[in-house]
Design a protein around this motif. Structure first.
Motif, PDB file in Angstrom:
ATOM      1  N   GLU A   1      -9.878  -0.642   6.829  1.00 47.49           N
ATOM      2  CA  GLU A   1      -8.893   0.420   6.994  1.00 47.49           C
ATOM      3  C   GLU A   1      -7.514  -0.033   6.529  1.00 47.49           C
ATOM      4  N   ILE A   2      -7.201  -1.299   6.780  1.00 44.06           N
ATOM      5  CA  ILE A   2      -5.914  -1.830   6.325  1.00 44.06           C
ATOM      6  C   ILE A   2      -5.872  -1.838   4.795  1.00 44.06           C
TER       7      ILE A   2
ATOM      8  N   GLN B   1      -7.576   0.083   2.780  1.00 41.38           N
ATOM      9  CA  GLN B   1      -7.434   1.467   2.316  1.00 41.38           C
ATOM     10  C   GLN B   1      -6.011   1.961   2.494  1.00 41.38           C
ATOM     11  N   GLY B   2      -5.384   1.506   3.568  1.00 42.51           N
ATOM     12  CA  GLY B   2      -4.019   1.948   3.854  1.00 42.51           C
ATOM     13  C   GLY B   2      -3.013   1.465   2.835  1.00 42.51           C
TER      14      GLY B   2
END
Length: 259
Positions: free
Chosen positions: A152-153, A155-156
């Motif tokens: 998720e990081i 992707q962020g």
């Protein structure tokens, strides 16, 4: 500091095992008297049809080629079935690879030799099929061990799926993947000896000739060198996995701090 380093080196089993391997490979002929005393009924107690250094080189080359092919196929298949488009094929791929593991290498040779002839190719096919399962399992377990928060990081910060795979998932999964490769290579070092049954020169040559000629000395000489090769390779992989695991822990800590 130098004294401590020297003491640590002396306690390390790797250089001693490597030195023993070199001594046997280059000095097997000098053990003629020892094997003659152990096996007095044998006219030729030391294998001399080929030099052991040439057998070790041929053996390692066969293992390296087959392991490289197995790594490419196993890691690629593992990555493919963890993607969204390939998840439905995961059970099929695992079943097919498991069948390859359970299929005896001797049976693969028996099927492949009539088609390909007596050469290294049937042996490479047998070793690839036999070594795929640990690599596939290691790849699946390694990718699944990557924390979802880390993805998720990534992707962020705007990474694409391909960038996440190459820069995040595969590096963090590397310790588990290499552990699977380690198992596969060790298996193949031992299994490669059967390649001598199809005309390929390996460390299985003295073993096969010894078994067919009731020469136990030949069998011992080939088996001991194969065992030492497997032990040394296992030690090297163990250190590699340890280094990758330490790096992975640091990367995860850094990722958590960034998050």
């Amino acid at each position: 500091m130098s004294a401590l380093r020297a003491l640590r080196w002396l306690r390390d089993p790797l250089p001693w095992t490597f030195a023993l391997l070199l001594a046997l490979v280059f000095g097997m002929n000098h053990l003629h008297g020892l094997f003659a005393a152990w096996f007095p009924d044998l006219d030729r107690p030391v294998y001399q049809q080929d030099s052991f250094i040439s057998l070790v080189w041929a053996h390692l080359l066969l293992v390296a080629v087959s392991s490289l092919v197995a790594v490419v196929i196993g890691v690629s298949a593992g990555v493919a079935v963890t993607r969204r488009a390939g998840k439905e094929f995961r059970s099929l791929v695992e079943t097919l690879v498991a069948v390859g593991q359970t299929f005896p290498p001797v049976a693969v040779l028996a099927i492949a030799v009539p088609v390909m002839g007596f050469s290294e190719q049937p042996a490479i096919i047998a070793l690839v099929l036999y070594g795929l399962l640990p690599i596939l399992q290691g790849t699946l377990a390694g990718i699944e061990s990557v924390p979802s928060a880390t993805r998720e990081i990534a992707q962020g910060v705007g990474m694409s799926s391909r960038q996440i795979l190459w820069r995040v998932e595969l590096p963090l999964a590397a310790p588990v993947i290499v552990a699977g490769i380690r198992t596969s290579v060790i298996i193949n070092i031992g299994t490669a000896a059967i390649a001598s049954t199809v005309g390929t020169k390996t460390l299985g040559s003295p073993i096969i000739i010894g078994l067919s000629g009731f020469n136990t000395a030949y069998v011992i000489q080939g088996a001991v060198v194969v065992a030492l090769l497997a032990i040394i390779t296992d030690m090297l992989f163990e250190r590699w996995v340890r280094h990758l695991t330490a790096w992975r822990q640091q990367a995860l800590v850094a990722s958590s701090s960034a998050g």
